[in-house]
Design a protein around this motif. Sequence first.
Motif, PDB file in Angstrom:
ATOM      1  N   ARG A  81       0.900  -1.138  -0.032  1.00  0.00           N
ATOM      2  CA  ARG A  81      -0.288  -0.031   0.176  1.00  0.00           C
ATOM      3  C   ARG A  81       0.826   1.442   0.740  1.00  0.00           C
ATOM      4  O   ARG A  81      -0.193   2.193  -0.376  1.00  0.00           O
ATOM      5  N   ARG A  84       2.428   1.876  -3.180  1.00  0.00           N
ATOM      6  CA  ARG A  84       0.973   1.840  -4.421  1.00  0.00           C
ATOM      7  C   ARG A  84       1.377   0.168  -5.343  1.00  0.00           C
ATOM      8  O   ARG A  84       1.074   0.781  -6.795  1.00  0.00           O
ATOM      9  N   ASP A  86       0.729  -3.890  -5.406  1.00  0.00           N
ATOM     10  CA  ASP A  86      -0.264  -4.976  -5.357  1.00  0.00           C
ATOM     11  C   ASP A  86       0.219  -6.138  -4.709  1.00  0.00           C
ATOM     12  O   ASP A  86       1.325  -6.543  -4.857  1.00  0.00           O
ATOM     13  N   ALA A 211       5.443   7.176  -5.615  1.00  0.00           N
ATOM     14  CA  ALA A 211       4.830   6.314  -6.157  1.00  0.00           C
ATOM     15  C   ALA A 211       5.868   5.932  -6.977  1.00  0.00           C
ATOM     16  O   ALA A 211       5.636   5.589  -8.328  1.00  0.00           O
ATOM     17  N   ASP A 214       4.900   3.713 -10.263  1.00  0.00           N
ATOM     18  CA  ASP A 214       3.970   4.380 -11.762  1.00  0.00           C
ATOM     19  C   ASP A 214       4.241   4.350 -12.510  1.00  0.00           C
ATOM     20  O   ASP A 214       5.766   5.095 -12.796  1.00  0.00           O
TER      21      ASP A 214
END
Length: 410
Positions: A81, A84, A86, A211, A214
Amino acid sequence: MSETQVVTAPGPLLLSDGRPAAAAWSLDPGMLHLNHGSFGAVPLVAQQRQSELRDEMERAPVAWFPRQPARLAAARAEVARFLRADAGDLALVPNASAGASVVYAALTARPGGDVVVTDHGYGAVTMGAARLARRWGARVRTAHVPLAADADQACRAVLDEVDDRCALVVLDQITSATARRLPVERVGAELARRGVTLLVDGAHAPGLLPAPLDGLACDAWVGNLHKWGCAPRGTAALVARGPLREHLRPLIDSWSADEPFPLPFDQQGTLDATGMLAAPTALAFVEDAWGWQAARRYLDELADYGAHVVAAALAGSSAAAPVADVGMPVPGMRLVRLPDGLGATRVAADALRDRATAELAAEAAFTSFDGVGYLRLSAHVYNTPADYERFADACVPVVLDWARRARSSA
């Protein structure tokens, strides 16, 4: 940052009770701690949490170890988390180098398949790539990325080394020695199009980048939580999203060895995983105390100020501008050129680090790149502007004297 730019000191961060942020750590107040980026520093709440977990383990080890995999699964879900990502794509490993070793061990042999690295790569990870290339009977090809290269130039330098023989590219997201980003997102997209495996070394990314995964296409990514995330040492994440993930196994086989990724990493015999289990406590502490976004903003402002103050004290000691242009800067880290004659090699830079600790009571990172020595400043929430002012006033004159002596004896 230009030499004429006015840089103001940010106000030091405080705890909710008004104490300085450093009160939440056990760092020796007699030392200057200006090198968070190498080994991190663990807040007291995370140290206490790890101690509690270790005490629980030692009170009843037979009860502890069968339950440890489930606890690790819960911890990596919290880490996922934070990143960011899985949780099903993430395994916990001791450090980024260990994660890279897992990837090297899992890759299908490609006899003659070249491995591409850069001249900014972290030494241990690059050594592992070289060992892999020797097993394959292949070459390591080094992409030379100028220190001040922008994203276009850096991307071009890496891709120029990628041809039909290339089987693997190893690329830093944030470089250790040179405190800059590399355009991993752009390189990753092109390598995915060409079908070339990419390992991203994101050792410094967790905490510094909000992140880091990302928009990133790669086969595997590794990042340390014990650096900017302030987790106990021996805590890092390995993230894999593509077909390679099903071949990734921990370097220690245990009873979950036949389970799919990442479950085998949750059970590795009698591994003391209390540091990993305490990692969420460290991550939550910074968020609860200041918020990670505000912390990153402070780190960046403080690194700017620290570089300005130290560079001013070093002014005139080399022919080049004291604050290095690194092309793609990162929050919280700056590179200041050392006086001519100091730290021109990794061995010489490491010797300066040890000498500064022993003689100046200053923990600082000295690095080298392309035959030039640098001071790598890395700030965290417990640092204050006074730390850099003290280094400039008390330590820089001694460093300048070291340089004069080195040049006179050369």
